[in-house]
Every structure is written in structure tokens, then in C-alpha cells.
Design an enzyme around this catalytic site. Structure first.
Site, PDB file in Angstrom:
ATOM      1  N   LYS A 116      25.487 -26.539   2.753  1.00 35.80           N
ATOM      2  CA  LYS A 116      24.201 -27.261   2.724  1.00 35.80           C
ATOM      3  C   LYS A 116      24.133 -28.317   3.806  1.00 35.80           C
ATOM      4  CE  LYS A 116      22.338 -27.040  -1.956  1.00 35.80           C
ATOM      5  NZ  LYS A 116      22.400 -25.598  -1.822  1.00 35.80           N
ATOM      6  N   GLU A 200      19.395 -37.423  -1.470  1.00 36.68           N
ATOM      7  CA  GLU A 200      18.016 -37.126  -1.046  1.00 36.68           C
ATOM      8  C   GLU A 200      17.002 -37.847  -1.928  1.00 36.68           C
ATOM      9  OE1 GLU A 200      17.492 -32.916  -1.362  1.00 36.68           O
ATOM     10  OE2 GLU A 200      18.441 -32.506   0.575  1.00 36.68           O
ATOM     11  N   HIS A 235      18.062 -22.273 -12.734  1.00 34.65           N
ATOM     12  CA  HIS A 235      18.206 -21.808 -11.344  1.00 34.65           C
ATOM     13  C   HIS A 235      18.249 -20.299 -11.222  1.00 34.65           C
ATOM     14  CE1 HIS A 235      18.573 -25.968 -10.452  1.00 34.65           C
ATOM     15  NE2 HIS A 235      19.474 -26.066 -11.385  1.00 34.65           N
ATOM     16  N   ARG A 292      20.163 -12.826   3.601  1.00 33.67           N
ATOM     17  CA  ARG A 292      20.230 -11.476   3.000  1.00 33.67           C
ATOM     18  C   ARG A 292      18.813 -11.077   2.609  1.00 33.67           C
ATOM     19  NH1 ARG A 292      21.248 -15.179  -1.115  1.00 33.67           N
ATOM     20  NH2 ARG A 292      19.746 -14.957  -2.780  1.00 33.67           N
TER      21      ARG A 292
HETATM   22  C1  MV4 Z   1      15.759 -30.716  -5.157  1.00 30.77           C
HETATM   23  C2  MV4 Z   1      14.849 -30.974  -6.205  1.00 30.77           C
HETATM   24  C3  MV4 Z   1      14.090 -32.147  -6.165  1.00 30.77           C
HETATM   25  N1  MV4 Z   1      14.262 -33.024  -5.147  1.00 30.77           N
HETATM   26  N2  MV4 Z   1      15.874 -31.602  -4.145  1.00 30.77           N
HETATM   27  C4  MV4 Z   1      17.866 -26.916  -7.197  1.00 30.77           C
HETATM   28  C5  MV4 Z   1      19.021 -26.161  -6.642  1.00 30.77           C
HETATM   29  C6  MV4 Z   1      18.767 -26.089  -5.192  1.00 30.77           C
HETATM   30  N3  MV4 Z   1      18.090 -24.825  -4.900  1.00 30.77           N
HETATM   31  C7  MV4 Z   1      17.882 -27.247  -4.861  1.00 30.77           C
HETATM   32  N4  MV4 Z   1      17.266 -27.634  -6.097  1.00 30.77           N
HETATM   33  C8  MV4 Z   1      16.448 -28.717  -6.147  1.00 30.77           C
HETATM   34  N5  MV4 Z   1      16.523 -29.607  -5.136  1.00 30.77           N
HETATM   35  C9  MV4 Z   1      15.143 -32.732  -4.165  1.00 30.77           C
HETATM   36  N6  MV4 Z   1      15.298 -33.626  -3.150  1.00 30.77           N
HETATM   37  C10 MV4 Z   1      14.735 -30.026  -7.242  1.00 30.77           C
HETATM   38  C11 MV4 Z   1      15.544 -28.911  -7.211  1.00 30.77           C
HETATM   39  C12 MV4 Z   1      15.401 -27.968  -8.302  1.00 30.77           C
HETATM   40  C13 MV4 Z   1      14.914 -26.681  -8.055  1.00 30.77           C
HETATM   41  C14 MV4 Z   1      14.589 -26.273  -6.768  1.00 30.77           C
HETATM   42  C15 MV4 Z   1      14.106 -24.973  -6.588  1.00 30.77           C
HETATM   43  C16 MV4 Z   1      13.960 -24.110  -7.658  1.00 30.77           C
HETATM   44  C17 MV4 Z   1      14.288 -24.511  -8.924  1.00 30.77           C
HETATM   45  C18 MV4 Z   1      14.787 -25.803  -9.136  1.00 30.77           C
HETATM   46  C19 MV4 Z   1      15.139 -26.209 -10.417  1.00 30.77           C
HETATM   47  C20 MV4 Z   1      15.626 -27.468 -10.618  1.00 30.77           C
HETATM   48  C21 MV4 Z   1      15.757 -28.367  -9.554  1.00 30.77           C
END
Ligand code: MV4
Length: 660
Positions: A116, A200, A235, A292
Site C-alpha cells: 500500500k 489517513e 470486505h 488481475r
Molecule cells: C478507507 C475508508 C475510509 N477512509 N480509507 C477498507 C479496506 C481497504 N480496501 C480500504 N478500506 C477503507 N479505507 C479512508 N481514508 C474506508 C474503507 C472501507 C472500505 C473501503 C472500500 C470498500 C469497503 C470498505 C469497508 C470498510 C471500510
């Protein structure tokens, strides 16, 4: 064009890739583990090579076995599908060294997007928008806290090596920061052996909007519009759609161009997905890039009319992208749901078992079913329990949603529990229909969505009883002729059978009826109901009851009955003995085994007083330990099991004394 391709995967994606490869005239080679010897993808391929034992680590993840299979069969290329080795830079490298075309990006591009923090640093340099934050090498807690103060609370503390939400903690205010940081670091160390963190700004109601990109080896790169994948649970994506509701042409272009910039900055080739967080104010931020083909690629295929696997094979053969950006057209709306062997009413517990009845909607210009399963096949614990993907398209979101509801109603699976009823509830949910989407949707609407299967009402019970009687193998307790052979001209005399509503709270219903000419007269609490019906060999139950014509699906396996009615599937069991009618409240006093297994502990005895949530017994099943907890406070009246007992699903283990 390539002349042959080995698919280093299984299940629906292996079948899907084989279909396109065959259409393009390639020779297709499947690989399989011992658990997949009779799998559909093996049957579909021109050739198949056994690569090892049932565990993925002994087969689909064994790089040398896959490459050896390619060499043995003269495969020119390897398509990795998704999961398994698809994002393993070492595997891409090994293919290159073996002079076998890897249908995907160069190993360097996979590596660039692997971590990341490294990915974000690259994106920052390329000018792709990032969530305001800190992803530096200085991991001193004081430095991390200083960046949190500068960003402003709430902040998200994220594991750099993380994925799928692991090692992610929110600090709502400064006073919480240190504890949350320590907790995230511990989780990251345990999960990834790497506790580096990034900080973040926390977006409170973001949407997950991802852009499909495609690049060739001639410097061309386009975006194939976006997908909204906000409807997730822990997720795991549940529903994906394209285009993203509410997307404007301008925002789509900005996000698409940012995704192309991201892909070009790492010399990307092939199909890729750039994931963004889209905030309510229309600002978007790079989250990660998947190197992918994604599970949800069919929704993009539906709205563009393209075959992305065909594009992958052409690009891998060195061809230019078939279309330029200005030739790509977005048409209509598509939705995809993933049908899983899991039980939403038991915290989405993965299910195993053999599929004894399988019926999908007919495939049309509006409905696509991607599956690697056929009736009679088993879902095992070795692999992801996905049964199929249902993908629908129509001219707009409302019409596509109607297609989805209908496709789900026509999906009948029995022999194990699936999430279809949960998906049907989602597809019928008002907030979802209004596109009130963000990543917290399922959590916010949990009460409307679960339990996914309602208790069986009179109609479902009578139809299930009718199906049982017509199937000719039910045994009504005191039926003078031990097996009901369907029609009976004799009148008079009452029979009854008892049904346990397994999926609806285990209530027991005693069904009393008379045989009548052409059907049955059922005696309900305050009325009678004549039901005439026919049952086809495929399990189509056509019934007339109360002057209404009803169609339902009926599947029977041993004592178990599944009735498919109006999009819901009710699992019932014919009770072996003539049990008195017992309502859900009486059923709630009984702790029933949720699945077959072995009792490994009993924490209570007769007379024990317990509070709601107290552990009562521990059941070992499917290699997991399940603690059976008290659904309410009360006194244990009967303990019907002891450690070491082998028990079957539906067996009574414990019973509370009736209150009062
Ligand atoms: C975040 C967020 C809110 N704010 N970053 C979840 C795992 C990874 N894909 C990144 N994720 C998130 N990052 C910030 N700055 C909320 C999530 C998040 C989320 C993102 C996409 C799809 C589903 C999610 C479920 C919970 C939290």
C-alpha cells in the site's frame, strides 16, 4: 493470436476463460487438484493435467507444478484467473523465464502495486489523488501522531501491508490515537508480520468506485468506465454494478483519466482495476490497484458489449487494443451478485455439502450465469465457497434491478444453505433501489436484511406438505397404506405429517389433512384449504389453493425438503415422529444442533441458571468450533448431549424450562 492457453485456476473463472479461449480457436488446457477431478472446468477443456492434492497450497498455488503442466502440454500461455497466483510477481517472473506468456501485467507492475505505502508513493508522484495522510518510513509513534494532528480527526490508521480491512483502526479523537495505533500494529504484526502503518483522513461514508483499465504493449491505455462495489460485508463484495449510480460524465472522465495515469506510471499491460474511495462531495482518492481480472468484470462486459478475456488474450499475443477511448460506449446498467454456500442467518458461516437440486435462470441478453458447479457436485472447505455469479443487464438501473430480482427468484439450490435469500432481500431493499450506497450499507440495514429466510407461513407449509405427499415417499403417520402413492380416491379419514421449519426458527408444524379427489384438504387452525397440484420430475410444483394458481420449486433429499417460493427458499424436515404442533416460542426453548458435528464441551447441567449469551455447549463441525449460546436468560431443564456425542443437524441438545 495465441494457439493455446493453460488456465491456472478452477471454478467459474476457469470455465469462463475456457469459453472465450475456445471461441477464439485456442487449445485449452485445464489443471486440477484431486478434489476437482470431476469438476466442470476439467470437462470443458481440451486437455487437463492433475497438479496435486486438494489443498490449494498443494495444487493451484504450486508454481512449479503449473509451469510443468504448461511445458508438458506445450501451452503457449498461462491465464491465472483471479486469486491463487494471479497477483504473484514471482509466478509472472517464472512464466517469463520459462518463455511462457503470462496473461497479465509484467512482474514489475505486480510488484509496484503490492504494498500500500509503495503504491501510494508511486501514485503521489504520478499526480493521482490520495487521501490526505502520511505514508512515510518514519514510524515513530510521535511522528505518526503528529501527522494525525495535522490531518485532523477522525483519522484511519492502516497497515501498509494490509488488505481487506485487516490492521485498520479509526481514531475518532487525539486521546484514542495511541491505543488504536498499538492495536493496529499488533493486528498487522499478527496478520502480515509487518506492522508499518499509514495514517489517513477518515472518510465516514465513502463509496468504493473502481475503474477498469486496459493497456497493451504498444503504449495504448484506456478506461472501460467504472463499477460501484460499495455493497460489501467484512470486505467481501456482495453486489457490484456498472455504471456507478449518480456518476456524472465529468467525474467519470476525471476518475478514468486518473486510473489511466496510474496504470501508465507503472508500465501496466493487460486488464487492471484502480480502486478509489469516492466521498460524498465528489472528491475521489486512490485506494489500491488490482493487477488481475476481477471477479466482477462481467458487469463491465455487459455495459460495453466487450469480452475482456478476449482483450486479455489479444494483448498477451502482442496485438493492439481493439478499440480506442473515443470508440468505447457505455450502454445501460448491469448488476452482479455472488451466490455463496454460506448461511447469512448464522453470521454467514461457510457451508459445505452436495448440491442435490440446482436450477439457474435461463441465459438471455439480459441474464448471464457464470458458474463452475453442476447438480450433484459438492462444495468443499478447500476453496472459496462461491457457487455462481448472477449478472443482469437492462436499459437502466431500475429495469436491471427487476431483472436481478427475477433471476434470483428463478435460482433454486438445495442440499446446502446459500445466501440467495439474503441477496433477494438486498435486491428488494428500498434504500438499495434508491442507490443510497456506501460501504456501511449492509451494517446500516442489517435489521431489514437478516434473518434472510422468514418463518414458513401457511402457504409454504401446505405446498411443502403437498410436494411431500405427491413425491410419493412421504409417510403420513397412520396412513393405512404405508406409502402415499399420490392420488387416492378414497374419501374420509384423516392423516397428518409434521414439518420442522429448519430455516425459520425450528418451529414444528403438524399438518392435518384428508385425501380428496385430485388433491388434499388441509385443516388449518380455523379453516380448511383444498389444494390440487401436480409435481414434475424436475421439481416444478403447480398448485391451486384458495382459488389461486401458484408455482413453486420443490426438492426433497431424504427427510429434507426445500421449497422455493417467491424468491425465498424454505428448508424443512419431515419430523420422524408425530410431533405435536409447537410454535416458534416453544421451539425457542430448544437448542437444536445447527449442523452435524461432535460435541466437545457442555458448560451447563439441568437446573443451571444462564444469562442471554452464555456459552452452553461447544460443537465441532467443518473443522471449526461453534459455541452454542443462550438466546435468552433462563433455567436449563434438559441436557440431551455430552462431550464426544456425534450429533445430526436438527437434533435437540438442550432445553430451557418454559418461563413462569
Ligand atoms: C478507507 C475508508 C475510509 N477512509 N480509507 C477498507 C479496506 C481497504 N480496501 C480500504 N478500506 C477503507 N479505507 C479512508 N481514508 C474506508 C474503507 C472501507 C472500505 C473501503 C472500500 C470498500 C469497503 C470498505 C469497508 C470498510 C471500510
Amino acid at each position: 493470436m495465441l494457439k493455446s492457453v493453460l488456465i491456472a485456476n478452477r471454478g467459474e473463472i476457469a470455465c469462463r476463460v475456457i469459453k472465450t479461449a475456445r471461441r477464439l480457436g485456442l487449445r485449452t488446457i485445464a489443471v486440477y487438484s484431486d478434489a476437482d477431478a470431476d469438476a466442470l472446468h476439467v470437462a470443458m477443456a481440451d486437455e487437463a493435467v492433475r497438479i496435486g492434492g486438494p489443498f490449494a497450497r498443494d495444487s493451484y498455488l504450486k508454481m512449479d507444478a503449473v509451469i510443468a503442466a504448461a511445458k508438458q502440454t506445450g501451452a503457449e500461455a498461462i491465464h491465472p484467473g483471479y486469486g491463487f497466483l494471479s497477483e504473484n510477481a514471482g509466478f509472472a517472473q517464472a512464466c517469463a523465464e520459462a518463455k511462457i506468456v503470462f496473461v497479465g501485467p509484467p512482474a514489475s507492475a505486480i510488484r509496484a502495486m503490492g504494498g500500500k505505502s509503495e503504491a501510494k508513493a508511486l501514485m503521489a508522484k504520478a499526480g493521482v489523488p490520495l487521501v490526505p495522510g502520511y505514508h512515510g518510513d518514519d514510524q515513530d509513534p510521535a511522528r505518526l501522531e503528529k501527522s494525525a494532528d495535522e490531518i485532523g480527526y477522525p483519522v484511519l490508521i492502516k497497515a501498509s501491508a494490509g488488505g481487506g480491512g485487516k490492521g485498520m483502526k479509526v481514531a475518532q479523537k487525539k486521546s484514542e490515537f495511541r491505543d488504536q495505533l498499538a492495536s493496529a500494529k499488533r493486528e498487522a504484526q499478527n496478520s502480515f508480520s509487518d506492522d508499518r502503518m499509514l495514517i489517513e483522513k477518515y472518510l465516514t461514508r465513502p463509496r468504493h468506485v473502481e475503474i477498469q483499465v486496459f493497456a497493451d504493449t504498444h503504449g495504448n491505455c484506456v478506461y472501460l468506465f467504472e463499477r460501484d462495489c460499495s455493497i460489501q460485508r467484512r470486505h467481501q463484495k456482495v453486489i457490484e454494478e456498472a455504471p456507478a449510480p449518480g456518476m456524472t460524465v465529468a467525474l467519470r472522465q476525471r476518475m478514468g483519466e486518473a486510473a489511466v495515469t496510474a496504470a501508465k506510471s507503472i508500465g501496466y499491460v493487460g486488464a487492471g482495476t484502480v480502486e478509489f474511495l469516492l466521498d460524498a462531495d465528489g472528491s475521489f482518492y486512490f485506494m489500491e490497484m488490482n493487477t488481475r481480472l476481477q471477479v466482477e468484470h462481467p458487469v463491465t462486459e455487459f455495459i460495453t458489449g466487450l469480452d475482456l478475456v478476449e482483450w486479455q488474450l489479444r494483448v498477451a499475443a502482442g496485438e493492439k487494443l481493439p478499440l480506442a477511448q473515443d470508440q468505447l460506449v457505455l450502454n445501460g446498467h448491469a448488476l452482479e451478485v455472488r451466490i455463496y454456500a454460506e448461511d447469512p442467518d448464522r453470521d454467514f458461516l461457510p457451508q459445505t455439502g452436495r448440491i442435490t437440486h440446482l436450477r439457474f435462470p435461463a441465459e438471455t441478453a439480459h441474464v448471464r450465469v457464470d458458474t463452475g458447479i453442476t447438480e450433484g457436485k459438492a462444495i468443499s472447505t478447500y476453496y472459496d465457497p462461491m457457487i455462481a455469479k448472477l449478472v443482469v443487464w437492462d436499459r437502466d438501473r431500475g429495469a436491471a434491478l427487476a431483472q436481478l430480482r427475477r433471476a434470483l427468484a428463478e435460482t433454486e439450490i438445495s442440499g446446502l444453505v446459500t445466501n440467495t435469500a439474503f441477496l433477494a432481500k438486498l435486491a428488494g431493499n428500498k434504500a438499495f433501489a434508491k442507490a443510497d450506497l456506501d460501504t456501511g450499507f449492509i451494517g446500516r440495514h442489517e435489521k431489514e436484511l437478516l434473518p434472510s429466510v422468514p418463518a414458513a407461513g401457511d402457504e409454504a407449509l401446505l405446498l411443502a406438505a403437498t410436494g411431500l405427499l405427491l413425491s410419493g415417499r412421504s409417510v403420513a403417520e397412520d396412513d393405512p397404506w404405508s406409502v402415499a402413492d399420490g392420488w387416492r380416491l378414497y374419501g374420509g379419514g384423516q392423516d397428518h405429517l409434521s414439518l420442522i421449519d429448519i430455516s425459520g426458527g425450528q418451529a414444528i408444524h403438524r399438518i392435518v389433512f384428508d385425501y380428496a379427489k385430485g388433491g388434499f384438504v388441509f385443516h388449518l387452525k380455523k379453516s380448511t384449504m383444498l389444494v390440487t397440484a401436480t409435481l414434475s420430475s424436475e421439481g416444478r410444483l403447480g398448485a391451486e389453493l384458495g382459488g389461486r394458481r401458484v408455482w413453486a420449486g420443490f426438492a426433497k433429499s431424504g427427510d429434507d425438503v426445500t421449497l422455493f417460493l417467491d424468491g425465498a427458499s424454505y428448508r424443512m424436515r419431515q419430523a420422524p415422529i408425530a410431533m405435536e404442533d409447537e410454535g416458534a416460542e416453544a421451539a425457542a426453548l430448544r437448542i437444536i444442533a445447527p449442523m452435524p458435528g461432535r460435541i466437545i464441551a457442555v458448560h451447563v447441567a439441568e437446573g443451571t441458571q444462564v444469562e442471554k449469551g452464555a456459552p452452553l455447549a461447544v460443537l465441532e463441525a467443518m473443522k471449526m468450533e461453534h459455541v452454542l449460546k443462550a438466546g435468552h436468560s433462563g433455567t436449563i431443564e434438559h441436557v440431551g448431549c455430552k462431550p464426544g456425542d456425534q450429533i445430526r443437524e436438527g437434533q435437540e441438545l438442550l432445553r430451557f424450562a418454559a418461563p413462569g
